[in-house]
Design an enzyme around this catalytic site. Structure first.
Site, PDB file in Angstrom:
ATOM      1  N   GLN A   1       9.602  43.060 -13.087  1.00 10.90           N
ATOM      2  CA  GLN A   1       8.770  44.015 -12.075  1.00 10.90           C
ATOM      3  C   GLN A   1       8.268  44.948 -13.648  1.00 10.90           C
ATOM      4  OE1 GLN A   1       7.468  43.237  -8.993  1.00 10.90           O
ATOM      5  NE2 GLN A   1       7.675  41.303  -9.896  1.00 10.90           N
TER       6      GLN A   1
ATOM      7  N   GLY B   1       3.793  46.600  -1.239  1.00 13.06           N
ATOM      8  CA  GLY B   1       4.410  45.289  -1.846  1.00 13.06           C
ATOM      9  C   GLY B   1       3.484  45.567  -3.515  1.00 13.06           C
ATOM     10  N   HIS B   2       4.159  45.178  -4.383  1.00 18.49           N
ATOM     11  CA  HIS B   2       3.789  44.955  -5.397  1.00 18.49           C
ATOM     12  C   HIS B   2       2.928  44.615  -5.913  1.00 18.49           C
ATOM     13  CE1 HIS B   2       5.473  40.847  -6.726  1.00 18.49           C
ATOM     14  NE2 HIS B   2       4.549  41.031  -6.063  1.00 18.49           N
ATOM     15  N   ASN B   3       1.920  45.768  -6.907  1.00 19.31           N
ATOM     16  CA  ASN B   3      -0.239  45.104  -7.713  1.00 19.31           C
ATOM     17  C   ASN B   3      -0.585  46.356  -5.833  1.00 19.31           C
ATOM     18  OD1 ASN B   3       1.185  44.255  -9.221  1.00 19.31           O
ATOM     19  ND2 ASN B   3       1.142  42.027  -8.954  1.00 19.31           N
TER      20      ASN B   3
END
Length: 352
Positions: free
Chosen positions: A215, A256-258
């Site tokens: 990440q 979560g990511h993004n």
């Protein structure tokens, strides 16, 4: 032993002063001298208390109210008991919130736990960290190499600010919170135990099992955001995770990511937002809402508690249910099921 009072007014105020501070109108000038010594819920009240009452079912509290003054709509003035100063305003709850922040300033803005006024010798601060004069770093906090912290920001005991992170002015990082790979604006409040900038959850299937996808992105948090205790915000995979200006996030939320969240959103506890979701401005998510990955939620959307969102939602709509759908459709289905089961439809407010 007397019960401790953790937040008390900075001084005593009169009803007339409160009316001026709140932009309210004092209905009876002869009660301008009523002294305010505490803030309370209308259900509790008490001599010397300032309370607020709104229209609707809340108005019945006036019948048995004990207080020095009450913020209320002008339509309710005739129901205010004798001797209680009525301060009329179109938005009593909002006015009360403004007054509470003035009268009890330490409740509105977190304060140092240890009474520290500068950089504690018991904190670990990297030699090349940039900390503006006026910032406070308490005992046990860790500030990594190249990190920057602005004037007026408080870093509470046990908090960890990772290498290269930047935190703006007049903010707060709560006890035992951790921040890595993040850029944070001014007046951001991060409560105890929050985790910001850790790895997002992405693993690629392979013949040998699950392969971790590194990440490489960041978390970017704009000005005036508040993040609740033990909330977790993953950094982006290749782009950034973004929290927009003025957004308020409750305790125990997972982003979560993004994920990209717009301005002035409200997100209640136990919400889970999967990776790469885009949420517009002024969105409200009830407790335990779950949103599947890569969806788009339009501006001004309201989603009822415990809903499971599997599809994009256009701007301005109210959705509910599992799986989530337009709220009117969901209520219609629920009523049909009740009728099939022989139960009568329930009465009440059906707004999401």
């Amino acid at each position: 032993m007397a019960d401790p009072q953790f937040y008390v007014p900075s001084r005593r105020y009169t009803a007339g002063e409160i009316a001026t501070l709140a932009g309210a109108v004092l209905a009876d000038d002869t009660l301008a001298g009523n002294e305010i010594s505490s803030l309370a819920a209308a259900e509790d009240g008490g001599a010397g208390a300032l309370v607020y009452v709104e229209k609707g079912r809340h108005a019945r509290l006036l019948d048995t109210l004990t207080a020095a003054a009450v913020l209320c709509p002008v339509e309710l003035v005739s129901r205010v008991p004798a001797g209680i100063a009525a301060l009329t305003t179109s938005a009593p709850a909002l006015a009360f919130a403004d007054i509470a922040g003035i009268v009890c300033p330490t409740a509105a803005s977190p304060q140092p736990v240890t009474g520290e006024t500068g950089l504690s010798p018991a904190a670990h601060i990297a030699a090349d960290a940039l900390i503006e004069p006026g910032a406070i770093v308490e005992a046990g906090a860790v500030i990594g190499a190249g990190a920057a912290i602005g004037r007026g920001t408080i870093v509470a005991p046990g908090a960890m600010i990772g290498p290269g992170c930047q935190i703006g002015r007049d903010g707060y990082v709560g006890a035992s919170a951790s921040i890595v790979a993040s850029l944070i604006g001014d007046r951001v409040i991060i409560h105890a135990g929050a985790r910001i900038g850790q790895d997002g959850f992405r693993f690629m299937p392979s013949p040998r099992g699950l392969k971790k996808m590194p990440q490489l992105g960041r978390v970017v948090i704009q000005d005036d955001v508040e993040i609740g205790a033990n909330t977790t915000i993953d950094r982006g995979a290749l782009s950034d995770t973004l929290i927009g200006e003025g957004t308020k996030i409750d305790n125990l939320v997972q982003l979560g990511h993004n994920v990209r969240i717009g301005r002035h959103c409200a997100i209640a506890a136990h919400v889970g937002v999967s990776g790469s979701v885009v949420i517009g401005d002024f969105v409200m998510l009830g407790g335990r809402v779950g949103i599947a990955d890569h969806l788009k939620i339009g501006d001004g959307v309201h989603i009822a508690a415990a809903s499971g969102v599997m599809h994009d939602i256009p701007a301005g709509q109210k959705w509910a249910g599992l799986p989530a759908q337009p709220a009117k459709d969901w209520f219609r289905e629920v009523n049909m099921i009740r009728k099939l089961a022989g139960n009568k439809a329930r009465k009440g407010n059906r707004d999401v």
